[in-house]
Write a protein that holds these residues in place. Structure first.
Motif, PDB file in Angstrom:
ATOM      1  N   ALA A 111       0.697  -1.097   0.078  1.00  0.00           N
ATOM      2  CA  ALA A 111      -0.238  -0.030   0.028  1.00  0.00           C
ATOM      3  C   ALA A 111       0.978   1.292  -0.070  1.00  0.00           C
ATOM      4  N   PRO A 112       0.179   2.368  -0.711  1.00  0.00           N
ATOM      5  CA  PRO A 112       1.427   3.538  -0.638  1.00  0.00           C
ATOM      6  C   PRO A 112       0.991   4.591   0.397  1.00  0.00           C
ATOM      7  N   TRP A 113      -0.347   4.151   1.098  1.00  0.00           N
ATOM      8  CA  TRP A 113      -0.658   5.172   2.218  1.00  0.00           C
ATOM      9  C   TRP A 113      -1.223   4.318   3.190  1.00  0.00           C
ATOM     10  N   VAL A 114      -1.252   4.861   4.501  1.00  0.00           N
ATOM     11  CA  VAL A 114      -1.715   4.151   5.687  1.00  0.00           C
ATOM     12  C   VAL A 114      -2.392   5.261   6.493  1.00  0.00           C
ATOM     13  N   VAL A 115      -3.823   5.154   6.786  1.00  0.00           N
ATOM     14  CA  VAL A 115      -4.556   5.997   7.594  1.00  0.00           C
ATOM     15  C   VAL A 115      -4.561   5.282   8.724  1.00  0.00           C
ATOM     16  N   GLN A 116      -4.150   6.260   9.796  1.00  0.00           N
ATOM     17  CA  GLN A 116      -4.321   5.663  11.257  1.00  0.00           C
ATOM     18  C   GLN A 116      -5.203   6.646  12.108  1.00  0.00           C
ATOM     19  N   SER A 117      -5.877   6.131  13.018  1.00  0.00           N
ATOM     20  CA  SER A 117      -6.760   6.997  13.893  1.00  0.00           C
ATOM     21  C   SER A 117      -6.331   6.698  15.363  1.00  0.00           C
ATOM     22  N   TYR A 118      -5.933   7.648  16.094  1.00  0.00           N
ATOM     23  CA  TYR A 118      -5.355   7.465  17.504  1.00  0.00           C
ATOM     24  C   TYR A 118      -6.307   8.181  18.567  1.00  0.00           C
ATOM     25  N   GLY A 119      -7.364   7.457  18.826  1.00  0.00           N
ATOM     26  CA  GLY A 119      -8.366   7.981  19.762  1.00  0.00           C
ATOM     27  C   GLY A 119      -7.410   7.930  21.229  1.00  0.00           C
ATOM     28  N   VAL A 120      -7.429   9.073  21.974  1.00  0.00           N
ATOM     29  CA  VAL A 120      -6.629   9.132  23.463  1.00  0.00           C
ATOM     30  C   VAL A 120      -7.271  10.144  24.206  1.00  0.00           C
ATOM     31  N   TRP A 121      -7.817   9.638  25.292  1.00  0.00           N
ATOM     32  CA  TRP A 121      -8.622  10.518  26.296  1.00  0.00           C
ATOM     33  C   TRP A 121      -8.278   9.938  27.533  1.00  0.00           C
TER      34      TRP A 121
END
Length: 452
Positions: free
Chosen positions: A367-377
């Motif tokens: 894959a050329p791109w990686v999307v990441q979501s980091y929910g931190v609370w």
């Protein structure tokens, strides 16, 4: 079991009520609060073998803890046995051969700071407190990946305690099928008590942090995307992201603590070379900018995430990142929970990551791109919103996804996601290795591969 000795064990045993027990059971993700029956703080491979044999005989669920950074909290168990490797953090170098042997409990900070004395490094995690073993055996994404490949690409050998308490060595000549499986298969096959890694000369490193107001996001992201799609050098890594601008001297007071779009750029070379490589993005005149030539170990620790927060992470690997996908990503940033701690980002892959795409059981790396979501609370009352947001960031981009995923980037998202992380053919092959070395699935607290 509570008072029973562990035959052949020379480390420290902690049970509920013992001094140090509560501290020893805490892991990075504050959402995880489990109480093991026994924590075996190992000091040697022999201790690990003794603990594994004991746990199997007693029918205890076994968790293996390195640095404890797994977002799913797999380094601890309720009512079972934790094999704690944190006392096994030794690092030994052979600078002439350019290799390092690290204990199963070593962190990237342990390795990076020692290697820098020789002007060498290998790809490690973007957070210095992450464990070397957990990250490497899961694949190993980090700042140097476009130049040197994933961490597992530099893996020379692994010393492993299997489910029957035996020590095996896996490398290119011994247990070759197991060695293949350890390039992404994680902790499914045993407890890694030591890893040997190849080092790479790294005479210089530069880090840049750029920030603009959030409404500049679509422009910045398109410029960043175009830079890499038009052939950015492999020496350039990093990410483009939405987060709150930090309270730092290089950020204007009017932007500090506010929603922002940012770029983190790393370069295996000088500041002048980074400026040249990043010129199209720098030309957008960031409101705040820091650019410094730093030791690699300092780059590795510059963005360490603090412990004690509640975390939920997810990821998608993109086959493409067209304008409409940029717009979807931008729109979701408005829903970010706890923006002072959460972030959503896109990392460029390619370079050396893609060059090893067919060698190991990791099909996602094309894959050329990686999307990441980091929910931190911090507030448990925000759990539902934080988890939903992290999932939705990835759901928005799923139409552009390859369908594969790097499993170190996610928590427990079900068995189908594990299979997607390897692809069906690779998963079946891994399951056969699992059946040989752990037929009873003793090591199941992980991104689990079921014995084939």
């Amino acid at each position: 079991m509570a008072g029973r000795p562990v035959e052949g064990f020379g480390g420290v045993l902690l049970r509920p009520g013992d001094s140090g027990y509560d501290g020893a059971r805490v892991v990075f993700n504050a959402m995880i609060d489990k109480r093991p029956a026994l924590i075996a703080q190992c000091e040697s491979a022999a201790d690990v073998a003794a603990a594994v044999r004991f746990g199997v005989r007693q029918g205890l669920e076994i968790a293996v803890r390195g640095a404890g950074h797994s977002v799913a909290g797999t380094g601890v168990t309720d009512g079972g046995l934790v094999i704690d490797l944190r006392k096994m953090r030794n690092v030994q170098f052979d600078p002439d051969a350019r290799i390092a042997r690290v204990g199963g409990g070593a962190t990237w900070s342990d390795l990076d700071r020692a290697a820098w004395a020789y002007s060498m490094a290998t790809t490690g995690g973007r957070v210095s407190s992450t464990g070397v073993a957990g990250l490497t055996l899961g694949g190993g994404s980090g700042w140097l990946e476009r130049k040197f490949g994933l961490a597992c690409d530099s893996l020379v050998s692994v010393e492993l305690i299997t489910a029957d308490g035996e020590l095996v060595i896996a490398d290119e000549t011994k247990n070759r099928e197991l060695f293949w499986a350890l390039h992404g298969g994680g902790g499914n096959f045993g407890v890694a008590t030591a890893l040997t890694l190849r080092l790479h000369p790294l005479p210089g490193m530069t880090l840049a942090r750029l920030f603009w107001p959030a409404d500049a996001g679509p422009t910045v992201m398109r410029a960043y995307r175009d830079l890499f799609e038009q052939g950015a050098p492999d020496e350039l890594g990093g990410s483009v992201f939405y987060a709150a601008a930090p309270r730092r001297d290089f950020i204007p007071p009017t932007l500090q603590g506010k929603a922002a779009v940012g770029v983190t750029a790393t370069f295996t070379g000088s500041g002048a070379e980074l400026r040249t490589a990043l010129a199209p993005v720098l030309g957008l005149a960031p409101d705040g900018m820091m650019l410094a030539e730093l030791p690699y170990a300092e780059v590795q620790s510059a963005l360490d995430d603090p412990p004690g927060f509640r975390n939920y992470w997810s990821a998608e690997h993109l086959a493409s990142w067209p304008d409409e996908a940029v717009d979807l990503f931008t729109a979701r940033a408005a829903d970010m929970p706890s923006p002072m701690t959460s972030q959503q980002l896109v990392c460029p892959w390619g370079g050396a990551v893609a060059r090893y795409a067919d060698r190991w059981p990791l099909p996602h790396r094309s894959a050329p791109w990686v999307v990441q979501s980091y929910g931190v609370w911090s507030d448990p009352a925000d759990d539902a919103d934080g988890i939903a947001w992290a999932k939705n960031v990835c759901a928005d981009l799923r139409p552009y996804s390859t369908g594969a995923v790097y499993l170190n980037f996610i928590g427990d998202e079900g068995h189908d996601r594990v299979v997607a992380g390897f692809g069906k053919d690779n998963y079946d092959r891994l399951a056969r290795v699992k059946a040989e070395f752990d037929p009873d699935n003793v090591f199941r607290l992980n991104q689990n591969i079921r014995p084939g």
